[in-house]
Write a protein that holds these residues in place. Structure first.
Motif, PDB file in Angstrom:
ATOM      1  N   GLY A  10       0.794  -1.224   0.000  1.00  0.00           N
ATOM      2  CA  GLY A  10       0.000   0.000   0.000  1.00  0.00           C
ATOM      3  C   GLY A  10       0.823   1.269   0.000  1.00  0.00           C
ATOM      4  N   ASP A  11       1.154   1.760   1.189  1.00  0.00           N
ATOM      5  CA  ASP A  11       1.885   3.021   1.294  1.00  0.00           C
ATOM      6  C   ASP A  11       3.060   2.871   2.249  1.00  0.00           C
ATOM      7  OD1 ASP A  11       0.801   3.106   3.892  1.00  0.00           O
ATOM      8  OD2 ASP A  11      -0.903   4.320   3.240  1.00  0.00           O
ATOM      9  N   THR A  39       1.616   3.169  -3.741  1.00  0.00           N
ATOM     10  CA  THR A  39       0.675   4.251  -4.037  1.00  0.00           C
ATOM     11  C   THR A  39       1.243   5.611  -3.652  1.00  0.00           C
ATOM     12  OG1 THR A  39      -0.407   3.973  -1.887  1.00  0.00           O
ATOM     13  CG2 THR A  39      -1.326   2.739  -3.750  1.00  0.00           C
ATOM     14  N   ARG A 224      -4.922  -1.941  -7.001  1.00  0.00           N
ATOM     15  CA  ARG A 224      -4.351  -1.311  -5.797  1.00  0.00           C
ATOM     16  C   ARG A 224      -4.552  -2.183  -4.553  1.00  0.00           C
ATOM     17  NH1 ARG A 224      -7.302   1.663  -8.651  1.00  0.00           N
ATOM     18  NH2 ARG A 224      -9.035   1.627  -7.165  1.00  0.00           N
ATOM     19  N   ALA A 227      -4.118  -1.210  -0.653  1.00  0.00           N
ATOM     20  CA  ALA A 227      -4.365   0.208  -0.399  1.00  0.00           C
ATOM     21  C   ALA A 227      -5.772   0.399   0.151  1.00  0.00           C
ATOM     22  CB  ALA A 227      -4.190   1.017  -1.685  1.00  0.00           C
ATOM     23  N   GLN A 230      -8.512  -0.108  -2.482  1.00  0.00           N
ATOM     24  CA  GLN A 230      -8.411  -1.280  -3.357  1.00  0.00           C
ATOM     25  C   GLN A 230      -9.771  -1.594  -3.958  1.00  0.00           C
ATOM     26  OE1 GLN A 230      -7.021  -4.729  -1.142  1.00  0.00           O
ATOM     27  NE2 GLN A 230      -9.081  -5.486  -0.858  1.00  0.00           N
ATOM     28  N   ALA A 247      -6.936   3.755 -10.981  1.00  0.00           N
ATOM     29  CA  ALA A 247      -5.483   3.878 -11.039  1.00  0.00           C
ATOM     30  C   ALA A 247      -4.780   2.535 -10.855  1.00  0.00           C
ATOM     31  CB  ALA A 247      -5.019   4.874  -9.975  1.00  0.00           C
TER      32      ALA A 247
END
Length: 288
Positions: A10-11, A39, A224, A227, A230, A247
């Motif tokens: 994720g991040d 992301t 994603r 995230a 998602q 995205a």
């Protein structure tokens, strides 16, 4: 010590506590930047980790690996990888180089698309070989990934399809008068992957081959994963052509035989028009 540290999917906050502690004590920290992306960008990672990161593109990892390993026998050096360090086979080369150089190494694992894909409801032990779907060009239209999907389907197994990722450091380049020219970044969508698969299905049908999948085969589109935003979409291969999951990064699954529990889980992410397809059990696609 040379550390291989997984960053998750994720991040910046997806790194493990152990991984973060190691990063903060290392002399040098490299960020591998061509097999996948998070992301968030490099600046956000540096802010959260409290460390400057050295961007390691494909050229550096494959051609300057000795420089990355330099000094790791007397100092701590970290190599950060989105997902899990061994989600991409290219990192095994660094391990072998470290061993041959007498440099001790340690791996800090993290979530990868290879296990996080279970979020869609399909059981991980029912997956066969993972395949990659590449961007076609006017002169290069490989179909080998379809044959691997067929092999999996013949065994009743699901297929995780990793979709093409071309970043400025991934290898989307060509030589012009001795200079490397990078193309703009591109990320394959579930829609594009489904379109290519449908074209292969039609090609094989015209050749009179027995088909491994059809337009009505149940597939899952994911975007994603890991995230907060998602996205998961379940439908037929034909329906995935018109889905918009937003995205990157995107992945796709071609379902094999489905256990009743898997069917119920897929219903949670199924488009309304796909619910009937999940209700009607086709013997070539489902098990009872």
């Amino acid at each position: 010590m040379f550390y291989f540290i997984g960053l998750g999917l994720g991040d910046a906050k997806d790194i493990t506590v152990k991984g973060l502690e190691i990063i903060q004590k290392c002399n040098r920290v490299y960020l591998e930047a061509y097999t996948s992306i998070l992301t968030v960008g490099k600046d956000k990672l540096e802010e959260y980790y409290g460390r400057e990161l050295i961007l390691a593109d494909r050229d550096m990892v494959e051609q300057e690996a000795d420089d990355i390993l330099k000094g790791a026998n007397v100092n701590d050096v970290a190599f950060l990888v989105v997902g899990d360090p061994f989600g991409a086979t290219t990192h095994s080369d660094l391990v072998l180089r470290a061993v041959n150089a007498g440099i001790p190494y340690r791996v800090i694992h993290n979530a990868s698309i290879l296990n996080a894909v279970g979020c869609c409801g399909l059981q991980l032990y029912n997956f066969g070989e993972t395949v990659s779907i590449v961007f076609w060009t006017d002169t290069w239209r490989p179909e080998s990934f379809y044959d691997k999907i067929k092999k999996n389907r013949n065994m009743g197994m699901h297929t995780l399809c990793l979709l093409a990722l071309l970043t400025m450091t991934f290898g989307s380049l060509f030589l012009f008068r001795g200079r490397k020219i990078y193309e703009p970044p591109r990320y394959m969508t579930v829609c594009q992957a489904a379109e290519q698969l449908l074209e292969i299905v039609q090609n094989r049908r015209e050749r009179g081959e027995e088909l491994a999948i059809t337009e009505e085969t149940i597939c899952v589109g994911l975007a994603r994963v890991g995230a907060e935003d998602q996205a998961i979409y379940t439908g037929t291969l034909r329906q995935l052509v018109s889905c918009d999951l937003g995205a990157p990064l995107h992945s796709m699954i071609v379902a094999g035989h489905l256990h009743p529990l898997e069917v119920e889980m897929l219903r949670l992410s199924a488009a309304p028009e796909a619910l009937q397809d999940l209700q009607m059990t086709d013997s070539s696609t489902y098990i009872s």
